[in-house]
Write an enzyme that holds these catalytic residues in place. Sequence first.
Site, short mmCIF file in Angstrom:
data_model
loop_
_atom_site.label_atom_id
_atom_site.label_comp_id
_atom_site.label_asym_id
_atom_site.label_seq_id
_atom_site.Cartn_x
_atom_site.Cartn_y
_atom_site.Cartn_z
N ASP A 32 18.92 0.61 28.65
CA ASP A 32 20.27 0.28 28.18
C ASP A 32 20.99 -0.53 29.26
O ASP A 32 21.24 -0.04 30.35
CB ASP A 32 21.02 1.58 27.88
CG ASP A 32 22.49 1.39 27.59
OD1 ASP A 32 22.90 0.26 27.26
OD2 ASP A 32 23.24 2.39 27.68
N ASP A 213 4.59 -3.98 9.52
CA ASP A 213 4.91 -2.63 9.07
C ASP A 213 4.43 -2.44 7.63
O ASP A 213 4.61 -3.32 6.77
CB ASP A 213 6.43 -2.43 9.15
CG ASP A 213 6.86 -1.03 8.82
OD1 ASP A 213 6.42 -0.09 9.53
OD2 ASP A 213 7.63 -0.85 7.86
N GLU A 277 -0.32 -2.51 10.51
CA GLU A 277 -0.20 -1.07 10.36
C GLU A 277 -0.65 -0.79 8.93
O GLU A 277 0.13 -0.89 7.99
CB GLU A 277 1.24 -0.58 10.57
CG GLU A 277 1.35 0.94 10.48
CD GLU A 277 2.59 1.43 9.75
OE1 GLU A 277 2.88 2.64 9.84
OE2 GLU A 277 3.27 0.64 9.07
#
Length: 553
Positions: A32, A213, A277
Amino acid sequence: MSTASTAPPSDTDANWWRSAVVYQVYVRSFADSDGDGSGDLNGIRDRLPYLRDLGVDALWLTPFYRSPMVDGGYDVADYRDIDPIFGNLADFDAMIGTAHTLGLRIIVDIVPNHTSDAHPWFVEALAAAPGSVERERYLFRDGRGENGELPPNDWESIFGGPAWTRVPDGQWYLHLFDPAQPDLNWRNPEVRTEFEDILRFWLDRGVDGFRIDVAHGMIKAEGLPDVGRTSADGSPQIALLGRGRLPYFDQDEVHDIYRAWRPILDSYPGGRMAVAEAWAETPQRLARYIGPDELHQAFSFDFLDATWSADSFHKVIDTALAESTIVGAPTTWVLSNHDKPRHVTRYGDGPVGLRRARAAALLMLALPGCAYLYQGEELGLPEVLDLPDELRQDPAFLRTGQTRDGCRVPLPWSGDLPPYGFGPQGCESSWLPAPTTWAKLSVAAQTGDPASTLELYRAALHIRRAHPALTIEDTGTGSLTWLPAEPGVLAFTRTADAPGSPELVCVVNFSDAPIQVAGYGNSIVASAPLGQQDGEPMLPVDAAAWFERPQLG
């Protein structure tokens, strides 16, 4: 946008992906930069030297596109822009430019099976009438029953419950995941054209590849037939995933999509690639996704799912290598990812799980082909099992009680207190809390400690990159020869093409007693210190080691 700043590390190395080590970055949990508690693109950019020094070749970034974040960014509202919590397009360009300067490639997630319900297309579809061109981009259907009050078929969501949601005008739309993730209609030419343009958009920005995906999911069987079993019958339909045929997964026509995508990838320099995937009922059907006219790789989830035994891993490795030989593409190994419990915990948690995870890492990194690491596995992070329910954000938890949040806790970088340097100095915020026991697992705590998991990974990755038996040119399949071994032990050699180059021998002890390893050569790295018995070196239980010896014969 400067071409020089986005060029791949080497335009001439088109086969880099065949033996690469790819590090998966779960963007929200990596680093972050601005103190808001969420990882971002500038945080990744700041930590790129760490990944270079670790010894990986590429990064796979989970979705960073504009999204309501119902499913961690896998609900995309705009495929050509960055969500503000991660930064902006200028931040992306700066990040990929720095990565390429450091010799690292960037693979990005593409989510083609479904969009967010906040995507402009779906907003338009809800406002349009049944049968309209706007609804044809998705899978809207009339319901069954006297008044259409029943779903169009018996399909179930992967996240639990029905895969259909009814809209106010009475029609239903399909969502194989969360209701906020409506499935696209890939029989619609407009959908296909849109995603081909999305690929070019990111390729033009310099990305080196795509992780696709739900690559098995875009085409649904004609007529949307019933599965014929539901959770009420005793087990959910998802139990068939990878074990049986489902009318909404692994349909033959999905390969037409990838045959259209491959020429796009091939039209760019530097070996742009795509990894699927994909789940299929047999290794043979999975292998169909790979080839010179389709995709470059598909994850070997059987390796991830192998039980902790020599027989299980032996069978999985043999099957994967046989299939890779048939299709002429490298195997693709993975032990953990953002959807599965971390393998430290899967292998037993605590000291036992960590010992086995360290051994599994050496096993995986000695195999021919490409290896994918999940962020934090190089630190030996376990699954976080005690997150408060009110902090969990996985949509699957809300529907089934199962959760993937435990493997998505932000990485510990330094310091004694959570969030362990995840954000700027003095920042105490992270979107999921790290355990108070993680101080000893941070990057800073492990750096320089030869017994640490981080230094084990660094050592193994640097050997893998330099050793002639593991540096396989072009093919990425290499040579693997199993050696005779006692029950509960795996041993194999990797042999370089060049005559006179030393062999590398990998030995893994899954048995319940230490084993003698005197005949394998000189130890160059081990997941646990070798013992001694009667002057002979011994490999402990739940341990692996690499040895080097002259080529035999």
